[in-house]
Design an enzyme around this catalytic site. Structure first.
Site, PDB file in Angstrom:
ATOM      1  N   THR A  86     -19.640  17.657 -11.803  1.00 54.27           N
ATOM      2  CA  THR A  86     -19.563  16.874 -10.559  1.00 54.27           C
ATOM      3  C   THR A  86     -18.087  16.542 -10.321  1.00 54.27           C
ATOM      4  OG1 THR A  86     -19.999  14.854 -11.836  1.00 54.27           O
ATOM      5  CG2 THR A  86     -21.868  15.843 -10.708  1.00 54.27           C
ATOM      6  N   PHE A 152     -22.972   9.320 -22.658  1.00 56.78           N
ATOM      7  CA  PHE A 152     -21.793   8.497 -22.946  1.00 56.78           C
ATOM      8  C   PHE A 152     -20.905   9.109 -24.024  1.00 56.78           C
ATOM      9  CE2 PHE A 152     -25.167   5.637 -21.429  1.00 56.78           C
ATOM     10  CZ  PHE A 152     -24.532   5.114 -20.309  1.00 56.78           C
ATOM     11  N   ARG A 154     -18.006  11.121 -26.068  1.00 56.01           N
ATOM     12  CA  ARG A 154     -16.575  11.374 -25.851  1.00 56.01           C
ATOM     13  C   ARG A 154     -16.230  12.756 -26.370  1.00 56.01           C
ATOM     14  NH1 ARG A 154     -14.526   7.150 -29.837  1.00 56.01           N
ATOM     15  NH2 ARG A 154     -16.527   7.810 -30.659  1.00 56.01           N
ATOM     16  N   GLU A 155     -15.322  13.420 -25.710  1.00 53.85           N
ATOM     17  CA  GLU A 155     -14.835  14.694 -26.230  1.00 53.85           C
ATOM     18  C   GLU A 155     -14.165  14.427 -27.571  1.00 53.85           C
ATOM     19  OE1 GLU A 155     -12.482  16.945 -23.490  1.00 53.85           O
ATOM     20  OE2 GLU A 155     -13.931  16.687 -21.877  1.00 53.85           O
ATOM     21  N   LEU A 253      -8.299  -0.566 -26.898  1.00 55.14           N
ATOM     22  CA  LEU A 253      -7.156  -1.429 -26.622  1.00 55.14           C
ATOM     23  C   LEU A 253      -5.888  -0.800 -27.183  1.00 55.14           C
ATOM     24  CD1 LEU A 253      -8.484  -5.083 -27.240  1.00 55.14           C
ATOM     25  CD2 LEU A 253      -7.854  -4.039 -25.058  1.00 55.14           C
ATOM     26  N   CYS A 263     -13.132  12.620 -17.245  1.00 48.44           N
ATOM     27  CA  CYS A 263     -14.104  11.594 -16.838  1.00 48.44           C
ATOM     28  C   CYS A 263     -13.485  10.379 -16.159  1.00 48.44           C
ATOM     29  CB  CYS A 263     -14.903  11.152 -18.057  1.00 48.44           C
ATOM     30  SG  CYS A 263     -15.697  12.534 -18.860  1.00 48.44           S
ATOM     31  N   LYS A 266     -11.777  10.953 -12.673  1.00 48.66           N
ATOM     32  CA  LYS A 266     -12.758  11.375 -11.666  1.00 48.66           C
ATOM     33  C   LYS A 266     -13.768  10.252 -11.371  1.00 48.66           C
ATOM     34  CE  LYS A 266     -16.144  14.062 -13.509  1.00 48.66           C
ATOM     35  NZ  LYS A 266     -17.452  13.439 -13.366  1.00 48.66           N
ATOM     36  N   LYS A 324      -6.173  13.902 -25.067  1.00 47.47           N
ATOM     37  CA  LYS A 324      -6.436  13.147 -26.294  1.00 47.47           C
ATOM     38  C   LYS A 324      -6.564  14.165 -27.421  1.00 47.47           C
ATOM     39  CE  LYS A 324     -11.066  12.221 -26.908  1.00 47.47           C
ATOM     40  NZ  LYS A 324     -12.244  11.404 -26.727  1.00 47.47           N
ATOM     41  N   ARG A 331      -7.429  18.500 -18.661  1.00 45.76           N
ATOM     42  CA  ARG A 331      -7.667  17.910 -17.338  1.00 45.76           C
ATOM     43  C   ARG A 331      -7.068  16.505 -17.235  1.00 45.76           C
ATOM     44  NH1 ARG A 331     -13.955  19.202 -16.688  1.00 45.76           N
ATOM     45  NH2 ARG A 331     -13.812  19.264 -18.956  1.00 45.76           N
TER      46      ARG A 331
HETATM   47  C1  UGA Z   1     -14.984   9.020 -21.816  1.00 49.07           C
HETATM   48  C2  UGA Z   1     -15.852   7.876 -22.358  1.00 49.07           C
HETATM   49  O1  UGA Z   1     -15.217   7.285 -23.482  1.00 49.07           O
HETATM   50  C3  UGA Z   1     -17.237   8.394 -22.778  1.00 49.07           C
HETATM   51  O2  UGA Z   1     -18.043   7.304 -23.190  1.00 49.07           O
HETATM   52  C4  UGA Z   1     -17.880   9.080 -21.585  1.00 49.07           C
HETATM   53  O3  UGA Z   1     -19.144   9.643 -21.907  1.00 49.07           O
HETATM   54  C5  UGA Z   1     -16.984  10.199 -21.096  1.00 49.07           C
HETATM   55  O4  UGA Z   1     -15.686   9.644 -20.728  1.00 49.07           O
HETATM   56  C6  UGA Z   1     -17.653  10.830 -19.902  1.00 49.07           C
HETATM   57  O5  UGA Z   1     -17.852  10.149 -18.890  1.00 49.07           O
HETATM   58  O6  UGA Z   1     -18.111  11.981 -19.997  1.00 49.07           O
HETATM   59  P1  UGA Z   1     -13.517  10.997 -22.930  1.00 49.07           P
HETATM   60  O7  UGA Z   1     -12.954  11.204 -21.551  1.00 49.07           O
HETATM   61  O8  UGA Z   1     -13.991  12.173 -23.698  1.00 49.07           O
HETATM   62  O9  UGA Z   1     -14.768   9.962 -22.868  1.00 49.07           O
HETATM   63  O10 UGA Z   1     -12.386  10.336 -23.810  1.00 49.07           O
HETATM   64  P2  UGA Z   1     -11.942   8.860 -24.255  1.00 49.07           P
HETATM   65  O11 UGA Z   1     -11.911   8.819 -25.730  1.00 49.07           O
HETATM   66  O12 UGA Z   1     -12.713   7.827 -23.566  1.00 49.07           O
HETATM   67  O13 UGA Z   1     -10.430   8.818 -23.723  1.00 49.07           O
HETATM   68  C7  UGA Z   1     -10.111   8.849 -22.340  1.00 49.07           C
HETATM   69  C8  UGA Z   1      -8.643   8.600 -22.128  1.00 49.07           C
HETATM   70  O14 UGA Z   1      -8.307   7.243 -22.438  1.00 49.07           O
HETATM   71  C9  UGA Z   1      -7.727   9.453 -22.998  1.00 49.07           C
HETATM   72  O15 UGA Z   1      -6.635   9.899 -22.221  1.00 49.07           O
HETATM   73  C10 UGA Z   1      -7.275   8.501 -24.089  1.00 49.07           C
HETATM   74  O16 UGA Z   1      -6.029   8.829 -24.654  1.00 49.07           O
HETATM   75  C11 UGA Z   1      -7.202   7.190 -23.321  1.00 49.07           C
HETATM   76  N1  UGA Z   1      -7.322   5.998 -24.198  1.00 49.07           N
HETATM   77  C12 UGA Z   1      -8.494   5.737 -24.830  1.00 49.07           C
HETATM   78  C13 UGA Z   1      -6.234   5.146 -24.335  1.00 49.07           C
HETATM   79  O17 UGA Z   1      -5.145   5.374 -23.764  1.00 49.07           O
HETATM   80  N2  UGA Z   1      -6.376   4.041 -25.132  1.00 49.07           N
HETATM   81  C14 UGA Z   1      -7.516   3.745 -25.764  1.00 49.07           C
HETATM   82  O18 UGA Z   1      -7.580   2.693 -26.462  1.00 49.07           O
HETATM   83  C15 UGA Z   1      -8.608   4.612 -25.624  1.00 49.07           C
END
Ligand code: UGA
Length: 434
Positions: A86, A152, A154-155, A253, A263, A266, A324, A331
């Site tokens: 999506t 929910f 995470r990658e 945090l 995610c 978007k 990450k 993306r």
């Molecule tokens: C995120 C959500 O965490 C999942 O729960 C959700 O299912 C997913 O989106 C989705 O909607 O499909 P994801 O995008 O795989 O998962 O990765 P995250 O671990 O959440 O990280 C997202 C971004 O936030 C990354 O760029 C990461 O570096 C950043 N981040 C995360 C921070 O800068 N600080 C943090 O403390 C945590």
């Protein structure tokens, strides 16, 4: 139970493999013939730790199948999951639902007997109603329910997140569909994972509200980090100090270069759009989106400043490109803003990423790609850590210092200690720490 997954992207493939591992018979359907051909050969199109073994095991056990032909898979299924993309619609940020609706039509034409149609794709409030209307229109006689069951995971941690989630959310008013969903998630139910049964629209909104809140939490700590830099405080200790309050919580945090990925960027835009269209704009989300996108530019300026305000003709080594660690996904990665901004200021950029370079080569211009971290920083004027891959956490600092032309380290993920770096003689700049 027979489960069919429409779409073999991140969510479809991981959920399909995990449901098979729970003991269900799962068929993953995708229109992309080359993708299915690769999966049939045991090749996994994405980098996700543990997924290759999980797929292999379940294929060998006769519980997981891949096909481009939806007919048999849908007609025999008890539950058909829609797990297609999506993406943001160009221009207005709304989620593009054309793949979801096309899947609904396809399912309607092929389903046979009572079938639960489950949207696992992240979809705006009301999409389930539309999916239901499409199916009713295509097959007025169909016996079915449409359920919202957001994902929910995470990658990089997808399998663990799927198998040990904090909760499962199921949105439907149908008792029959609830029973089927309960059965599908039985192994988690037995593990006492909370399963929230709610209305479909509420379930759809839970997904966006969750991602919006997490994006806001990260953006909050990033702004606190900026303040820490001005007043001589340490953001990691502030995060710990507030995070130990259970009402706040310690996770998400970590200050850094701003959130990216497939995610949060978007979904915050789509939530913003839904809220505006509904006459209830969410200003906190609007601000989060604006602050996060400005932050990526700000990080490039931080690097320029660390190099004395001028990067013209200098070589900047970039460690980490993906949004990450433990993914090859580029993306909306902060590197996609940081690298071009440095180049526009006249810097030469050399980069290394353990998994992201194949993708990055299509997305970044004029970057020299290195074969490893030390190769990347050889004779560079500064090294910047953009993604916190484990292999960057324990670099041989003496070797780093000897390799660099000038000992400047910009650590956008706070993985080194300022005191240790200073003792080693580095000019060390991190995020929100003195
Ligand atoms: C995120 C959500 O965490 C999942 O729960 C959700 O299912 C997913 O989106 C989705 O909607 O499909 P994801 O995008 O795989 O998962 O990765 P995250 O671990 O959440 O990280 C997202 C971004 O936030 C990354 O760029 C990461 O570096 C950043 N981040 C995360 C921070 O800068 N600080 C943090 O403390 C945590």
């Amino acid at each position: 139970m027979r489960v069919t997954m429409i779409g073999t992207g991140y969510v479809g493939l991981v959920s399909g493999a995990c449901f098979a591992d729970f003991g269900h018979i799962v068929t993953c359907v995708d229109k992309d013939e080359s993708k299915i051909a690769r999966l049939l050969k045991g090749e996994i199109p994405i980098f996700e730790p543990g997924l290759d073994e999980l797929v292999k095991d379940n294929v060998e056990q006769g519980r997981l199948f891949f096909t481009t032909d939806p007919a048999k898979a849908i007609s025999e299924a008890d539950a058909v999951f829609i797990a297609v993309g999506t993406p943001s619609r160009r221009g207005d940020g709304h989620a593009d639902l054309s793949y979801v609706y096309a899947a609904a039509e396809e399912i309607a034409g092929l389903m046979n007997g009572y079938t639960v149609v489950v949207t696992k794709s992240t979809v705006p409030v009301g999409t389930g109603d539309e999916v239901e209307a499409i199916i009713k229109k295509t097959r007025p006689d169909a016996d079915f329910d449409v359920v919202s069951n957001p994902e929910f995971l995470r990658e990089g941690a997808a399998i663990n997140d799927f198998k040990r989630p904090d909760r499962v959310v199921v949105g439907t008013d149908s008792e029959r569909a609830r029973d089927l969903m309960r059965e599908l998630y039985r192994p988690l139910f037995l593990n006492e994972t909370p399963i929230i049964f709610t209305a479909r629209r509420t379930s759809e909104l839970i997904k966006y509200a969750g991602n919006g809140f997490l994006a806001m939490k990260i953006t909050f700590i990033n702004e606190i980090a900026d303040l820490c830099e001005q007043v001589g405080a340490n953001v990691q200790e502030v995060a710990k100090g507030i995070g130990l309050d259970n009402r706040i919580g310690r996770k998400f945090l970590n200050a850094g270069p701003g959130y990216g990925g497939s995610c949060f960027p978007k979904d915050t835009l789509a939530l913003m759009k839904t809220a505006r269209d509904s006459g209830a704009p969410i200003e906190l989300i609007e601000t989060t989106v604006r602050v996060n996108s400005a932050r990526k530019q700000k990080m490039a300026q931080k690097i320029v400043d660390a190099l004395g305000g001028n990067v013209k003709g200098k070589t900047v080594a970039v460690l980490g490109l993906t949004f990450k660690p433990n993914t090859d996904d580029m993306r909306d990665a902060p590197a996609l803003d940081i690298v071009p901004t440095l180049q526009a200021e006249g810097a030469h950029v050399r980069a290394f990423d353990p998994e992201g370079m194949t993708e990055a080569k299509h997305m970044l211009k004029d970057v020299a790609f290195a074969s490893g971290p030390y190769d990347c920083l050889q004779d560079a004027d500064a090294v910047v850590i953009v993604t916190e891959w484990d292999q960057f956490r324990a670099l041989d600092l003496d070797r780093v210092k000897a390799s660099l032309k000038s000992p400047v380290v910009v650590d956008l993920r706070n993985i080194y200690s300022p005191a240790e770096m200073a003792a080693k003689g580095f000019t060390y700049v991190s995020v929100g720490r003195p």
